[in-house]
Design a protein around this motif. Sequence first.
Motif, PDB file in Angstrom:
ATOM      1  N   ASN A  47      -6.101  -4.817  -1.723  1.00 54.77           N
ATOM      2  CA  ASN A  47      -7.387  -5.041  -1.058  1.00 54.77           C
ATOM      3  C   ASN A  47      -7.257  -5.741   0.292  1.00 54.77           C
ATOM      4  O   ASN A  47      -8.256  -6.155   0.880  1.00 54.77           O
ATOM      5  N   HIS A  48      -6.035  -5.847   0.793  1.00 55.59           N
ATOM      6  CA  HIS A  48      -5.795  -6.521   2.069  1.00 55.59           C
ATOM      7  C   HIS A  48      -6.557  -5.876   3.223  1.00 55.59           C
ATOM      8  O   HIS A  48      -6.990  -6.558   4.153  1.00 55.59           O
ATOM      9  N   HIS A  49      -6.755  -4.568   3.167  1.00 53.47           N
ATOM     10  CA  HIS A  49      -7.436  -3.866   4.270  1.00 53.47           C
ATOM     11  C   HIS A  49      -8.816  -4.445   4.563  1.00 53.47           C
ATOM     12  O   HIS A  49      -9.274  -4.401   5.695  1.00 53.47           O
ATOM     13  N   TYR A  50      -9.475  -5.035   3.578  1.00 49.76           N
ATOM     14  CA  TYR A  50     -10.785  -5.651   3.828  1.00 49.76           C
ATOM     15  C   TYR A  50     -10.671  -6.830   4.784  1.00 49.76           C
ATOM     16  O   TYR A  50     -11.616  -7.139   5.499  1.00 49.76           O
ATOM     17  N   MET A  51      -9.538  -7.496   4.789  1.00 49.92           N
ATOM     18  CA  MET A  51      -9.349  -8.672   5.638  1.00 49.92           C
ATOM     19  C   MET A  51      -9.134  -8.309   7.105  1.00 49.92           C
ATOM     20  O   MET A  51      -9.398  -9.119   7.983  1.00 49.92           O
ATOM     21  N   ILE A  52      -8.660  -7.097   7.380  1.00 49.51           N
ATOM     22  CA  ILE A  52      -8.254  -6.777   8.750  1.00 49.51           C
ATOM     23  C   ILE A  52      -8.901  -5.540   9.354  1.00 49.51           C
ATOM     24  O   ILE A  52      -8.771  -5.301  10.549  1.00 49.51           O
ATOM     25  N   SER A  53      -9.611  -4.746   8.561  1.00 51.29           N
ATOM     26  CA  SER A  53     -10.115  -3.465   9.068  1.00 51.29           C
ATOM     27  C   SER A  53     -11.253  -3.621  10.072  1.00 51.29           C
ATOM     28  O   SER A  53     -11.451  -2.755  10.911  1.00 51.29           O
ATOM     29  N   GLY A  54     -12.020  -4.699   9.986  1.00 47.06           N
ATOM     30  CA  GLY A  54     -13.167  -4.877  10.868  1.00 47.06           C
ATOM     31  C   GLY A  54     -14.415  -4.194  10.360  1.00 47.06           C
ATOM     32  O   GLY A  54     -15.498  -4.392  10.904  1.00 47.06           O
ATOM     33  N   ILE A  55     -14.314  -3.413   9.310  1.00 41.52           N
ATOM     34  CA  ILE A  55     -15.469  -2.682   8.773  1.00 41.52           C
ATOM     35  C   ILE A  55     -16.445  -3.626   8.080  1.00 41.52           C
ATOM     36  O   ILE A  55     -17.649  -3.475   8.210  1.00 41.52           O
ATOM     37  N   LYS A  56     -15.941  -4.605   7.359  1.00 43.47           N
ATOM     38  CA  LYS A  56     -16.783  -5.545   6.606  1.00 43.47           C
ATOM     39  C   LYS A  56     -16.982  -6.856   7.351  1.00 43.47           C
ATOM     40  O   LYS A  56     -17.587  -7.783   6.824  1.00 43.47           O
ATOM     41  N   GLY A  57     -16.459  -6.949   8.561  1.00 43.56           N
ATOM     42  CA  GLY A  57     -16.518  -8.175   9.341  1.00 43.56           C
ATOM     43  C   GLY A  57     -15.143  -8.446   9.929  1.00 43.56           C
ATOM     44  O   GLY A  57     -14.181  -7.731   9.663  1.00 43.56           O
ATOM     45  N   LYS A  58     -15.061  -9.471  10.728  1.00 43.89           N
ATOM     46  CA  LYS A  58     -13.838  -9.768  11.468  1.00 43.89           C
ATOM     47  C   LYS A  58     -12.989 -10.807  10.755  1.00 43.89           C
ATOM     48  O   LYS A  58     -13.466 -11.865  10.381  1.00 43.89           O
ATOM     49  N   GLY A  59     -11.717 -10.481  10.571  1.00 42.10           N
ATOM     50  CA  GLY A  59     -10.761 -11.420  10.000  1.00 42.10           C
ATOM     51  C   GLY A  59      -9.484 -11.417  10.813  1.00 42.10           C
ATOM     52  O   GLY A  59      -9.044 -10.373  11.275  1.00 42.10           O
ATOM     53  N   LYS A  60      -8.915 -12.577  11.003  1.00 39.80           N
ATOM     54  CA  LYS A  60      -7.647 -12.709  11.734  1.00 39.80           C
ATOM     55  C   LYS A  60      -6.657 -13.487  10.883  1.00 39.80           C
ATOM     56  O   LYS A  60      -6.967 -14.559  10.378  1.00 39.80           O
ATOM     57  N   SER A  61      -5.463 -12.943  10.735  1.00 35.07           N
ATOM     58  CA  SER A  61      -4.408 -13.620  10.004  1.00 35.07           C
ATOM     59  C   SER A  61      -3.893 -14.782  10.839  1.00 35.07           C
ATOM     60  O   SER A  61      -3.595 -14.627  12.017  1.00 35.07           O
ATOM     61  N   CYS A  62      -3.797 -15.943  10.212  1.00 31.54           N
ATOM     62  CA  CYS A  62      -3.288 -17.135  10.903  1.00 31.54           C
ATOM     63  C   CYS A  62      -1.906 -17.532  10.422  1.00 31.54           C
ATOM     64  O   CYS A  62      -1.197 -18.243  11.108  1.00 31.54           O
ATOM     65  N   GLY A  63      -1.549 -17.120   9.215  1.00 37.34           N
ATOM     66  CA  GLY A  63      -0.251 -17.495   8.675  1.00 37.34           C
ATOM     67  C   GLY A  63      -0.294 -17.585   7.173  1.00 37.34           C
ATOM     68  O   GLY A  63      -1.144 -17.007   6.518  1.00 37.34           O
ATOM     69  N   SER A  64       0.639 -18.359   6.635  1.00 38.21           N
ATOM     70  CA  SER A  64       0.721 -18.518   5.189  1.00 38.21           C
ATOM     71  C   SER A  64       0.736 -19.994   4.842  1.00 38.21           C
ATOM     72  O   SER A  64       1.008 -20.849   5.685  1.00 38.21           O
ATOM     73  N   GLY A  65       0.432 -20.272   3.577  1.00 33.81           N
ATOM     74  CA  GLY A  65       0.402 -21.657   3.149  1.00 33.81           C
ATOM     75  C   GLY A  65       0.513 -21.783   1.646  1.00 33.81           C
ATOM     76  O   GLY A  65       0.671 -20.794   0.924  1.00 33.81           O
ATOM     77  N   VAL A  66       0.406 -23.011   1.198  1.00 37.43           N
ATOM     78  CA  VAL A  66       0.491 -23.336  -0.223  1.00 37.43           C
ATOM     79  C   VAL A  66      -0.528 -24.444  -0.502  1.00 37.43           C
ATOM     80  O   VAL A  66      -0.752 -25.322   0.344  1.00 37.43           O
ATOM     81  N   THR A  67      -1.144 -24.387  -1.680  1.00 34.82           N
ATOM     82  CA  THR A  67      -2.110 -25.418  -2.030  1.00 34.82           C
ATOM     83  C   THR A  67      -1.410 -26.777  -2.093  1.00 34.82           C
ATOM     84  O   THR A  67      -0.257 -26.873  -2.495  1.00 34.82           O
ATOM     85  N   VAL A  68      -2.104 -27.817  -1.694  1.00 31.27           N
ATOM     86  CA  VAL A  68      -1.558 -29.166  -1.764  1.00 31.27           C
ATOM     87  C   VAL A  68      -1.582 -29.653  -3.211  1.00 31.27           C
ATOM     88  O   VAL A  68      -0.675 -30.337  -3.649  1.00 31.27           O
ATOM     89  N   GLU A  69      -2.622 -29.269  -3.938  1.00 30.40           N
ATOM     90  CA  GLU A  69      -2.718 -29.603  -5.354  1.00 30.40           C
ATOM     91  C   GLU A  69      -2.288 -28.410  -6.197  1.00 30.40           C
ATOM     92  O   GLU A  69      -2.397 -27.266  -5.765  1.00 30.40           O
ATOM     93  N   LYS A  70      -1.852 -28.684  -7.407  1.00 28.66           N
ATOM     94  CA  LYS A  70      -1.521 -27.624  -8.355  1.00 28.66           C
ATOM     95  C   LYS A  70      -2.807 -27.042  -8.926  1.00 28.66           C
ATOM     96  O   LYS A  70      -3.796 -27.763  -9.111  1.00 28.66           O
ATOM     97  N   TYR A  71      -2.769 -25.721  -9.183  1.00 25.71           N
ATOM     98  CA  TYR A  71      -3.867 -25.020  -9.843  1.00 25.71           C
ATOM     99  C   TYR A  71      -3.272 -23.992 -10.801  1.00 25.71           C
ATOM    100  O   TYR A  71      -2.217 -23.423 -10.518  1.00 25.71           O
ATOM    101  N   PRO A  72      -3.952 -23.707 -11.913  1.00 24.99           N
ATOM    102  CA  PRO A  72      -3.509 -22.613 -12.767  1.00 24.99           C
ATOM    103  C   PRO A  72      -3.917 -21.272 -12.141  1.00 24.99           C
ATOM    104  O   PRO A  72      -5.105 -21.010 -11.952  1.00 24.99           O
ATOM    105  N   LEU A  73      -2.962 -20.445 -11.786  1.00 29.23           N
ATOM    106  CA  LEU A  73      -3.199 -19.084 -11.325  1.00 29.23           C
ATOM    107  C   LEU A  73      -2.791 -18.179 -12.480  1.00 29.23           C
ATOM    108  O   LEU A  73      -1.627 -18.180 -12.889  1.00 29.23           O
TER     109      LEU A  73
END
Length: 188
Positions: A47-73
């Motif tokens: 579903n990454h195409h929704y983030m960059i296609s511009g069809i559903k709105g504008k999104g720009k990739s800034c980079g990658s990261g990690v949560t500071v706190e732990k979460y159950p994924l």
Amino acid sequence: MLIVQNVLSTIKCFSTHCWQKSDPTVKKFGKMTSVFVYGTLKQGQPNHHYMISGIKGKGKSCGSGVTVEKYPLVVAGKFNIPFLLNEPGSGQLVTGDIYTVDSQLLQFLDEFEGCPEMYQRKQVKIRTVEWKATDKRLYVQPDADGMILCFVYCTSTYDREWLKLPFYSTYDAFGKLGQPKYVIRDYR
């Protein structure tokens, strides 16, 4: 009309609003918001195409990261969906992608994520791993310690049995990490 064009051409950005005359998908001022995605919206996922296609709105990739706190994924449900359970301090540090999105894409993401029934959007602190946003007009930058506040979609409305599922630090929809494969659906 010439005066209006001159004024518009001098507008750069404000702290929460951005106008980019070179970008045809942004036709007016729109609030830019930081979002952290950890599941099917990440780069390389279905579903990454929704983030960059511009069809559903504008999104720009800034980079990658990690949560500071732990979460159950966890991966759960009949479609093998990744769920970030709203249980800070439990689970693992979760990796994902950081985007800036306009209000139109944020509204789409709320609908896509079934917010607020299925997921709830909340701000969490993310430690940047890689920062590639060079457009200063977005006014989204990590602080001096590499931290940034981002919206993330997590859930408090889940089956408590999910706490017995394996917790992951990263997600892959195609089962490459031993996770159940995501069942692709059409979100038009």
